[in-house]
Design an enzyme around this catalytic site. Sequence first.
Site, PDB file in Angstrom:
ATOM      1  N   HIS A 170       0.934  -1.220   0.105  1.00 59.92           N
ATOM      2  CA  HIS A 170      -0.033   0.012  -0.008  1.00 59.92           C
ATOM      3  C   HIS A 170       0.845   1.303   0.183  1.00 59.92           C
ATOM      4  CE1 HIS A 170      -3.536  -2.490   1.232  1.00 59.92           C
ATOM      5  NE2 HIS A 170      -2.706  -3.419   1.784  1.00 59.92           N
ATOM      6  N   PHE A 171       1.168   1.900  -1.036  1.00 62.10           N
ATOM      7  CA  PHE A 171       1.827   2.878  -1.274  1.00 62.10           C
ATOM      8  C   PHE A 171       1.304   4.357  -1.246  1.00 62.10           C
ATOM      9  CE2 PHE A 171       5.822   0.730  -3.576  1.00 62.10           C
ATOM     10  CZ  PHE A 171       5.841   0.105  -2.478  1.00 62.10           C
ATOM     11  N   ASP A 184       2.815  -6.673   2.559  1.00 61.47           N
ATOM     12  CA  ASP A 184       1.484  -6.080   3.044  1.00 61.47           C
ATOM     13  C   ASP A 184       1.952  -4.593   3.743  1.00 61.47           C
ATOM     14  OD1 ASP A 184      -1.047  -5.035   3.353  1.00 61.47           O
ATOM     15  OD2 ASP A 184      -1.427  -6.405   5.302  1.00 61.47           O
ATOM     16  N   HIS A 218      -2.143 -12.532   2.947  1.00 60.05           N
ATOM     17  CA  HIS A 218      -1.887 -12.600   4.435  1.00 60.05           C
ATOM     18  C   HIS A 218      -2.538 -13.441   5.482  1.00 60.05           C
ATOM     19  CE1 HIS A 218      -5.297  -9.757   4.240  1.00 60.05           C
ATOM     20  NE2 HIS A 218      -4.544  -8.870   3.814  1.00 60.05           N
TER      21      HIS A 218
END
Length: 443
Positions: free
Chosen positions: A61-62, A308, A235
């Site tokens: 998640h950038f 993640d 995950h």
Amino acid sequence: MNFLLRECEIVGDGGVTASDVRVRDGRIAQIGSSLNAAAGERVVEGGGRLLFPGAIDDQVHFREPGLTHKADIASESRAAAAGGVTSFMEMPNVQPPTLDMQRLEEKRAIAAVHSCVNYAFYLGASNDNLAAIAAADPRRIAGIKIFMGASTGDMLVDDEVVLRRIFEVAPTLIATHCESSPRIRNNLQKAQNLYGANIPAAMHPIIRNAAVCYDSSSLAVSLARETGARLHILHLTTAQEMELFAPGPLDNKHITAEACAHHLLFDESDYVALGMRLKTNPAVKSRADREALHLALAEGRIDVLATDHAPHLPAEKDQPYIQAAAGMPLVEYALPAYLELVADGVLTYAQVATKAAGAVADIFSIRERGYIREGYYADLVLVEKTPAGTPARKAVLSKCGWTPFADYRFRHSVHSTYVNGHLVWNEEEIQERVRGMALEFDR
């Protein structure tokens, strides 16, 4: 960048082999022992270090667009390079969410300008974008991401009819976040009845317990089996869920599984020291669950290692339980974190190379990456063994400015990272001019 990399220990699916690697025009041109340097050819001494294929992180998640106060593609791609990650696949829960191809192409355009490693993006699913999913070009997206449970953002698919239709019409792999929202709400209410507004961090794995995860992941597996959809569950955290996945190599699996660094290195005892900083969805759970994940990795029930990576500012984490953001910055230490499993005797070097790179390339049909092979792109990472332990660097590259590994001592470190044959990370320094490429998919 053309060069001859000499005297390294190549880590591949067959084990570790002493060899040299010649790189030409961004690709691996030759692999062999005692290669002779051509006239004027630059020689890089590997010094007997381990040479891994660049890790491909299938879940990051950038935060761009819309959440760039805590992270952006420029900052987090540099953190990725430092962690031995040469390619990433980024999630759609940004602002606005990536729910159509126009939004996805906008993110690709940002990455083309700012990312120093290779990139791809997921198309998100919602209760209202079935037509966009069905029409998506599978060669331009990492996959379809479904949040089958509430997490960061507002992209929960809770309409069962829509959920089944997504499994039926998705043109490529479906990646799922699996937690049962009704169970979470019920458990949260019980915690609030006990603690009011002062729910301790250690309650997180109880609120988001094994049943929360299993209810949702078993539903995803059932839908994939009924519809024939290609499913990749992200995950995983519980021993119970491991029964859903077949052991052994990938071969023709159409249901695959991923585990993440924090669920493999931390357990419920770490909430004492880390508090809300350890709050992630799904939750870090018991030591027994962590050990079950280790066994599942070794058996091949879990096929992929990922991070993640989900950065938040300290001020967003250091809040009461309800307000504390879920997620941690992890990509900056991706490969060293995975290699702790080798140092602990859980995995071999070859298994880490496969699960962090090769298997990801195979599952997502990524073209000419994930392996150290002649003709493939030269995405390479030189790794140093540091048995005495290497502490986390004080200057955090991730824009959020902190790491859960501040007190950790890694037994391997990333010496240098090459992306498409270009040196992007070398001895603790980023080469700012390097830019990655859009990943290509053979679908």
